[in-house]
Design an enzyme around this catalytic site. Structure first.
Site, PDB file in Angstrom:
ATOM      1  N   ASP A  38       0.833  -1.195   0.000  1.00 51.14           N
ATOM      2  CA  ASP A  38       0.000   0.000   0.000  1.00 51.14           C
ATOM      3  C   ASP A  38       0.872   1.250   0.000  1.00 51.14           C
ATOM      4  O   ASP A  38       1.997   1.231   0.526  1.00 51.14           O
ATOM      5  CB  ASP A  38      -0.894   0.035   1.241  1.00 51.14           C
ATOM      6  CG  ASP A  38      -1.985  -1.027   1.209  1.00 51.14           C
ATOM      7  OD1 ASP A  38      -2.289  -1.511   0.109  1.00 51.14           O
ATOM      8  OD2 ASP A  38      -2.523  -1.363   2.271  1.00 51.14           O
ATOM      9  N   TYR A  66       4.667  -9.070   8.419  1.00 50.90           N
ATOM     10  CA  TYR A  66       4.389  -7.645   8.553  1.00 50.90           C
ATOM     11  C   TYR A  66       4.444  -7.223  10.015  1.00 50.90           C
ATOM     12  O   TYR A  66       4.158  -8.017  10.921  1.00 50.90           O
ATOM     13  CB  TYR A  66       2.989  -7.311   8.032  1.00 50.90           C
ATOM     14  CG  TYR A  66       2.766  -7.559   6.570  1.00 50.90           C
ATOM     15  CD1 TYR A  66       3.035  -6.579   5.622  1.00 50.90           C
ATOM     16  CD2 TYR A  66       2.259  -8.778   6.119  1.00 50.90           C
ATOM     17  CE1 TYR A  66       2.809  -6.802   4.267  1.00 50.90           C
ATOM     18  CE2 TYR A  66       2.033  -9.013   4.772  1.00 50.90           C
ATOM     19  CZ  TYR A  66       2.308  -8.022   3.856  1.00 50.90           C
ATOM     20  OH  TYR A  66       2.086  -8.252   2.519  1.00 50.90           O
ATOM     21  N   ASP A  80      -7.688   2.058   6.486  1.00 46.13           N
ATOM     22  CA  ASP A  80      -6.419   2.612   6.942  1.00 46.13           C
ATOM     23  C   ASP A  80      -6.600   4.096   7.266  1.00 46.13           C
ATOM     24  O   ASP A  80      -7.682   4.662   7.076  1.00 46.13           O
ATOM     25  CB  ASP A  80      -5.300   2.383   5.917  1.00 46.13           C
ATOM     26  CG  ASP A  80      -5.567   3.057   4.576  1.00 46.13           C
ATOM     27  OD1 ASP A  80      -6.272   4.080   4.535  1.00 46.13           O
ATOM     28  OD2 ASP A  80      -5.054   2.559   3.549  1.00 46.13           O
ATOM     29  N   ARG A 172      -5.203  -4.970   6.499  1.00 41.84           N
ATOM     30  CA  ARG A 172      -6.297  -4.059   6.846  1.00 41.84           C
ATOM     31  C   ARG A 172      -7.568  -4.829   7.201  1.00 41.84           C
ATOM     32  O   ARG A 172      -8.291  -4.474   8.131  1.00 41.84           O
ATOM     33  CB  ARG A 172      -6.576  -3.116   5.674  1.00 41.84           C
ATOM     34  CG  ARG A 172      -5.527  -2.037   5.468  1.00 41.84           C
ATOM     35  CD  ARG A 172      -5.837  -1.211   4.238  1.00 41.84           C
ATOM     36  NE  ARG A 172      -5.580  -1.929   3.001  1.00 41.84           N
ATOM     37  CZ  ARG A 172      -6.265  -1.742   1.870  1.00 41.84           C
ATOM     38  NH1 ARG A 172      -7.268  -0.886   1.832  1.00 41.84           N
ATOM     39  NH2 ARG A 172      -5.947  -2.410   0.774  1.00 41.84           N
TER      40      ARG A 172
END
Length: 286
Positions: A38, A66, A80, A172
């Site tokens: 992203d 992550y 987000d 997300r």
């Protein structure tokens, strides 16, 4: 010029922008990234150069790690911090409550992708439809979470998590679903990819370093694929291998496997009903 660059993608730029910058540095159009991050995300972004772009399907399917921050109490349309707030709640879970629900997400799960995502809907990207206010539905996707840990409380209602997951997992969406599990809302406020397949953040190069090193920043294809099984055909088969001619073999080898002939690298091979052929041609001096 064939190989992979382990790029450290900075925040606030698209993965495609990074590709464009690397193309400029290396003076070649044959460059492509292997797994979008992203725009707000940072970290490991493997980029293929030359024939290594043919490894997209192989490398894209690798697992990822992550580190991401989830802020509880509100949800945005993009899931987000860059999105518009569409929901708020006073139901703020404690650290103990969050930790208690994490095991429910370990293993294979069905996950609904965000509407603001690169998913293809009738030939159009989902985020394009969402921005235009078009009503559409996405299908759940099967993903796998190998580990999910709350690392620290960052202050306020924000927590840092480490997630080891399969390719295709939306962090997300995971943030959203963890909050829903506790009857709350949450939004992802930061994300860093620390590992993509065999590429780690420890060895990732920022764009300034890639500009400085040029072609020296490229990891050769042979090095990238060295952990896979290898077959080295004798020199008498060199013409067949180099010309891509299929021929029978008396062995079976797990795929993917690398193909050499007379110790020269050619690419990835496949065996179908006893017939060998080159599956992905990667020879540099073609």
């Amino acid at each position: 010029m064939n190989g992979i660059i382990n790029v450290y993608k900075p925040k606030d730029c698209t993965s495609q922008h990074v590709v464009s910058v690397v193309r400029k540095f290396l003076h070649t159009k044959s460059v492509g990234h292997m797994g979008t991050l992203d725009p707000q995300g940072e970290g490991v972004l493997p980029i293929g150069v030359g024939k290594a772009t043919r490894l997209f399907d192989l490398l894209l399917k690798k697992d990822k790690i992550y580190e991401a921050k989830f802020d509880f109490g509100y949800e945005t349309d993009t899931l987000d911090k860059d999105g518009m707030t569409i929901g708020q709640t006073d139901r703020i879970p404690s650290e103990e409550e969050i930790i208690a629900v994490l095991p429910a997400f370990i293993g294979k799960i069905e996950q609904m992708p965000p509407k603001y995502s690169a998913k293809n809907v009738g030939g159009v990207r989902a985020y394009d439809l969402a921005r235009r206010g078009v009503d559409f539905e996405l299908k759940p996707a099967s993903v796998e979470i190998y580990s999910l840990d709350l690392i620290e409380h960052c202050g306020g209602n924000e927590y840092l998590f480490r997630i080891h997951c399969s390719a295709g997992t939306y962090i997300r969406s995971l943030c959203r679903d963890i909050a829903y599990k506790i009857s709350s809302l949450a939004t992802m406020t930061a994300i860093k990819r620390t590992k993509s397949g065999d590429f780690t953040i420890k060895n990732a190069l920022d764009l300034d370093k890639i500009k400085e090193l040029g072609e020296k920043s490229i990891i050769p294809v042979e090095k990238v694929l060295e952990k896979y099984p290898k077959v080295n055909f004798p020199s008498e088969l060199y013409k067949k291998v180099s010309c891509g001619v299929a021929f029978p073999v008396d062995f079976v080898l797990a795929e993917p496997f690398t193909v050499y002939c007379n110790n020269e690298f050619f690419g990835l091979g496949t065996i179908n009903e006893g017939i060998f052929s080159i599956k992905t041609y990667l020879r540099d001096n073609d």
